[in-house]
Design a protein around this motif. Structure first.
Motif, PDB file in Angstrom:
ATOM      1  N   VAL A   8       2.005  -8.260  -2.487  1.00 27.38           N
ATOM      2  CA  VAL A   8       2.918  -9.150  -1.775  1.00 27.38           C
ATOM      3  C   VAL A   8       2.139 -10.379  -1.319  1.00 27.38           C
ATOM      4  O   VAL A   8       1.116 -10.267  -0.642  1.00 27.38           O
ATOM      5  CB  VAL A   8       3.566  -8.437  -0.576  1.00 27.38           C
ATOM      6  CG1 VAL A   8       4.409  -9.411   0.237  1.00 27.38           C
ATOM      7  CG2 VAL A   8       4.437  -7.281  -1.070  1.00 27.38           C
ATOM      8  N   LYS A  32       1.567 -14.246   0.455  1.00 28.54           N
ATOM      9  CA  LYS A  32       1.995 -14.982   1.635  1.00 28.54           C
ATOM     10  C   LYS A  32       3.236 -15.809   1.311  1.00 28.54           C
ATOM     11  O   LYS A  32       4.150 -15.918   2.127  1.00 28.54           O
ATOM     12  CB  LYS A  32       0.861 -15.876   2.131  1.00 28.54           C
ATOM     13  CG  LYS A  32      -0.312 -15.108   2.716  1.00 28.54           C
ATOM     14  CD  LYS A  32      -1.447 -16.036   3.110  1.00 28.54           C
ATOM     15  CE  LYS A  32      -2.622 -15.224   3.656  1.00 28.54           C
ATOM     16  NZ  LYS A  32      -3.786 -16.091   3.972  1.00 28.54           N
ATOM     17  N   ARG A  90       6.298 -15.492  -0.149  1.00 26.46           N
ATOM     18  CA  ARG A  90       7.155 -14.392  -0.586  1.00 26.46           C
ATOM     19  C   ARG A  90       7.973 -14.776  -1.821  1.00 26.46           C
ATOM     20  O   ARG A  90       8.332 -13.919  -2.623  1.00 26.46           O
ATOM     21  CB  ARG A  90       8.088 -13.959   0.547  1.00 26.46           C
ATOM     22  CG  ARG A  90       7.370 -13.304   1.735  1.00 26.46           C
ATOM     23  CD  ARG A  90       6.592 -12.066   1.303  1.00 26.46           C
ATOM     24  NE  ARG A  90       6.239 -11.204   2.407  1.00 26.46           N
ATOM     25  CZ  ARG A  90       5.071 -11.222   3.043  1.00 26.46           C
ATOM     26  NH1 ARG A  90       4.134 -12.093   2.662  1.00 26.46           N
ATOM     27  NH2 ARG A  90       4.815 -10.380   4.027  1.00 26.46           N
ATOM     28  N   SER A 146       6.366 -13.508  -4.822  1.00 27.91           N
ATOM     29  CA  SER A 146       6.513 -12.057  -4.956  1.00 27.91           C
ATOM     30  C   SER A 146       7.870 -11.689  -5.539  1.00 27.91           C
ATOM     31  O   SER A 146       7.961 -10.872  -6.474  1.00 27.91           O
ATOM     32  CB  SER A 146       6.347 -11.388  -3.587  1.00 27.91           C
ATOM     33  OG  SER A 146       5.075 -11.646  -3.046  1.00 27.91           O
ATOM     34  N   TRP A 147       8.932 -12.272  -4.980  1.00 25.59           N
ATOM     35  CA  TRP A 147      10.262 -11.907  -5.454  1.00 25.59           C
ATOM     36  C   TRP A 147      10.473 -12.358  -6.901  1.00 25.59           C
ATOM     37  O   TRP A 147      11.149 -11.668  -7.670  1.00 25.59           O
ATOM     38  CB  TRP A 147      11.339 -12.490  -4.554  1.00 25.59           C
ATOM     39  CG  TRP A 147      11.169 -12.278  -3.072  1.00 25.59           C
ATOM     40  CD1 TRP A 147      11.596 -13.107  -2.079  1.00 25.59           C
ATOM     41  CD2 TRP A 147      10.563 -11.154  -2.392  1.00 25.59           C
ATOM     42  NE1 TRP A 147      11.275 -12.598  -0.838  1.00 25.59           N
ATOM     43  CE2 TRP A 147      10.653 -11.393  -1.006  1.00 25.59           C
ATOM     44  CE3 TRP A 147       9.949  -9.975  -2.830  1.00 25.59           C
ATOM     45  CZ2 TRP A 147      10.157 -10.511  -0.052  1.00 25.59           C
ATOM     46  CZ3 TRP A 147       9.445  -9.096  -1.872  1.00 25.59           C
ATOM     47  CH2 TRP A 147       9.554  -9.352  -0.518  1.00 25.59           C
ATOM     48  N   VAL A 201       1.795  -6.533   4.217  1.00 29.14           N
ATOM     49  CA  VAL A 201       3.092  -5.966   3.853  1.00 29.14           C
ATOM     50  C   VAL A 201       3.693  -5.301   5.091  1.00 29.14           C
ATOM     51  O   VAL A 201       3.016  -4.546   5.796  1.00 29.14           O
ATOM     52  CB  VAL A 201       2.943  -4.931   2.723  1.00 29.14           C
ATOM     53  CG1 VAL A 201       4.313  -4.412   2.295  1.00 29.14           C
ATOM     54  CG2 VAL A 201       2.206  -5.542   1.535  1.00 29.14           C
ATOM     55  N   THR A 202       4.954  -5.588   5.345  1.00 24.88           N
ATOM     56  CA  THR A 202       5.643  -5.039   6.515  1.00 24.88           C
ATOM     57  C   THR A 202       6.803  -4.153   6.067  1.00 24.88           C
ATOM     58  O   THR A 202       7.200  -4.157   4.890  1.00 24.88           O
ATOM     59  CB  THR A 202       6.188  -6.171   7.403  1.00 24.88           C
ATOM     60  OG1 THR A 202       7.238  -6.845   6.688  1.00 24.88           O
ATOM     61  CG2 THR A 202       5.083  -7.166   7.758  1.00 24.88           C
ATOM     62  N   GLU A 220       9.757  -4.689   6.791  1.00 29.72           N
ATOM     63  CA  GLU A 220      10.810  -5.609   6.352  1.00 29.72           C
ATOM     64  C   GLU A 220      10.655  -5.946   4.871  1.00 29.72           C
ATOM     65  O   GLU A 220      11.657  -6.079   4.142  1.00 29.72           O
ATOM     66  CB  GLU A 220      10.785  -6.890   7.188  1.00 29.72           C
ATOM     67  CG  GLU A 220      11.273  -6.725   8.619  1.00 29.72           C
ATOM     68  CD  GLU A 220      10.259  -6.007   9.519  1.00 29.72           C
ATOM     69  OE1 GLU A 220       9.058  -5.943   9.143  1.00 29.72           O
ATOM     70  OE2 GLU A 220      10.675  -5.493  10.580  1.00 29.72           O
ATOM     71  N   ASP A 221       9.401  -6.066   4.410  1.00 35.93           N
ATOM     72  CA  ASP A 221       9.172  -6.319   2.984  1.00 35.93           C
ATOM     73  C   ASP A 221       9.626  -5.128   2.139  1.00 35.93           C
ATOM     74  O   ASP A 221      10.196  -5.300   1.051  1.00 35.93           O
ATOM     75  CB  ASP A 221       7.690  -6.600   2.718  1.00 35.93           C
ATOM     76  CG  ASP A 221       7.225  -7.901   3.343  1.00 35.93           C
ATOM     77  OD1 ASP A 221       7.946  -8.902   3.216  1.00 35.93           O
ATOM     78  OD2 ASP A 221       6.135  -7.914   3.940  1.00 35.93           O
ATOM     79  N   GLU A 243      13.271  -5.309   1.837  1.00 32.12           N
ATOM     80  CA  GLU A 243      13.678  -6.376   0.922  1.00 32.12           C
ATOM     81  C   GLU A 243      13.450  -5.959  -0.532  1.00 32.12           C
ATOM     82  O   GLU A 243      14.293  -6.210  -1.401  1.00 32.12           O
ATOM     83  CB  GLU A 243      12.898  -7.650   1.232  1.00 32.12           C
ATOM     84  CG  GLU A 243      13.283  -8.854   0.383  1.00 32.12           C
ATOM     85  CD  GLU A 243      14.711  -9.322   0.613  1.00 32.12           C
ATOM     86  OE1 GLU A 243      15.277  -9.953  -0.302  1.00 32.12           O
ATOM     87  OE2 GLU A 243      15.271  -9.044   1.700  1.00 32.12           O
ATOM     88  N   LEU A 244      12.340  -5.302  -0.794  1.00 29.98           N
ATOM     89  CA  LEU A 244      12.076  -4.830  -2.153  1.00 29.98           C
ATOM     90  C   LEU A 244      13.091  -3.766  -2.570  1.00 29.98           C
ATOM     91  O   LEU A 244      13.524  -3.731  -3.732  1.00 29.98           O
ATOM     92  CB  LEU A 244      10.654  -4.280  -2.262  1.00 29.98           C
ATOM     93  CG  LEU A 244       9.544  -5.329  -2.260  1.00 29.98           C
ATOM     94  CD1 LEU A 244       8.186  -4.676  -2.042  1.00 29.98           C
ATOM     95  CD2 LEU A 244       9.553  -6.112  -3.577  1.00 29.98           C
TER      96      LEU A 244
END
Length: 397
Positions: free
Chosen positions: A147, A149, A151, A154-155, A246-247, A249-250, A253-254
């Motif tokens: 992941v 910084k 984002r 990443s997506w 990575v949180t 929340e991530d 989202e994933l």
């Protein structure tokens, strides 16, 4: 009567024929690969305590076989996320794979396909998600995500992996900052390799490696060309500066963005394992990055029983960091893993003999695992898992 072994003209076949375990492949790889490249594969973080402990942890388990069972054959097949695998094994993601040998990720994936086990492409691989899917001919490709910084990067990678047909997404959660890998710092390793005087002298002593690299396309972070904030050439020290923590929340989202199996990879304990499953994660990959991130971590194999007890039997659990023999794989399954994962093990083969070296590594592991099953008195992976507690005893420190 003593008979001389016939001379093998093919130098790669000749080398590999004398490799009878992964330690042999490692020795050949060390002879044939520049020090900086070999150390990148072989080294760990700080004092390399975790790296050594990972291997030692497997060695502390002792077998207590079942006797008088018909083990004339052994079925090594299993299922991972509802797909068949010929062995309870996954080829883990490794970065910069074409630096070890220019055949790189496509060759490793082709061997995995031929051997019937999944292959995982790294975010920082040297082959793009699209190129690997188009050339590897593998029906069960997985993608490992760092992941970033940014984002958005990443997506976009997740979307590209889905569009290319990757089946499983692994998100690595232990790279909030880079581990300190002393060997790489001392060697000045960069991508592409920095041609210092020391590097030139080292390369000059291994002309085969140098020739292969000169004849091949330049190394690059193939999945990240043009990505925001990613420089064209970075040191192993500052590469992870691009990664973000990575949180939860991530993870959420994933889960929203990825419709297939989602796996969390890292040093996950029982509490986080339960929370991950509650968040919709389909699997856990217990890993301390092969001892390459935080030093002095517990070996993942030692955390496996507690994690399995915390989440029950229905969630897929993988374990890596320290598997060097088919017997290690048997220990992992007996302790509750659905499969083990290897990185260094197949990279030693890649450095020793290209695609044939990778195949030799998997051939050795398969033979060792099969023999271990039979000598344990079990005839299948399922039987090994079911009787695991009675087949193992842990030796005191």
């Amino acid at each position: 009567m003593i008979r001389l072994e016939p001379f093998e003209r093919d130098p790669v076949r000749r080398r590999l024929a004398h490799c009878h375990d992964l330690d042999d492949l490692r020795r050949v790889a060390r002879r044939r690969t520049p020090r900086a490249v070999f150390d990148y594969v072989d080294g760990g973080a700080d004092d390399e305590i975790s790296m050594a402990a990972n291997v030692e942890a497997f060695h502390r388990w002792r077998f207590t076989p079942r006797s008088l069972n018909d083990v004339s054959s052994a079925d090594t097949a299993t299922r991972l996320f509802d797909r068949p695998a010929a062995l309870p094994l996954v080829l883990a993601p490794t970065g910069y794979t074409r630096m070890m040998h220019p055949v790189g990720e496509p060759a490793v994936a082709r061997v995995a396909a031929r051997r019937g086990v999944p292959y995982t492409l790294s975010t920082v691989g040297t082959t793009s998600v699209e190129d690997l899917a188009a050339t590897a001919g593998h029906p069960d490709l997985w993608f490992q995500l760092y992941v970033w910084k940014d984002r958005k990067t990443s997506w976009e990678l997740v979307e590209r992996a889905a569009a290319a047909g990757y089946r499983v997404l692994e998100v690595t959660v232990d790279t909030a900052v880079s581990g300190h890998r002393g060997r790489d710092v001392r060697n000045g390793l960069t991508i592409p390799p920095s041609l210092t005087v020391r590097t030139v002298l080292d390369l000059g002593s291994r002309p085969g490696y140098w020739t292969r690299m000169l004849r091949s396309p330049g190394l690059e972070f193939a999945n990240l060309t043009g990505a925001n904030g990613v420089p064209g050439s970075v040191t192993m020290e500052n590469m992870a500066d691009q990664f973000g923590p990575v949180t939860w929340e991530d993870i959420a989202e994933l889960r929203r963005r990825w419709s297939g199996p989602l796996v969390v990879k890292g040093p996950v304990g029982p509490d986080d394992a339960r929370r991950a499953v509650d968040a919709g994660v389909d699997g856990l990959h217990l890993s301390n990055h092969g001892g390459r991130q935080l030093d002095r971590l517990m070996p993942p194999i030692d955390t496996l029983p507690d994690v399995r007890a915390a989440i029950g039997d229905d969630v897929c659990v993988l374990v890596d960091s320290g598997i060097r023999h088919g017997a290690d794989l048997a220990v992992a399954v007996a302790l509750g893993a659905d499969a083990g994962a290897i990185g260094r093990a197949y990279l030693y083969g890649l450095m020793a003999g290209g695609i044939r070296g990778v195949d030799r590594a998997l051939e050795l592991l398969t033979a060792q695992f099969t023999r271990t099953l039979q000598l344990l008195g079990v005839s299948s992976v399922q039987e090994l898992r079911a009787h695991g507690p009675e087949l193992l005893r842990r030796e005191p420190r």
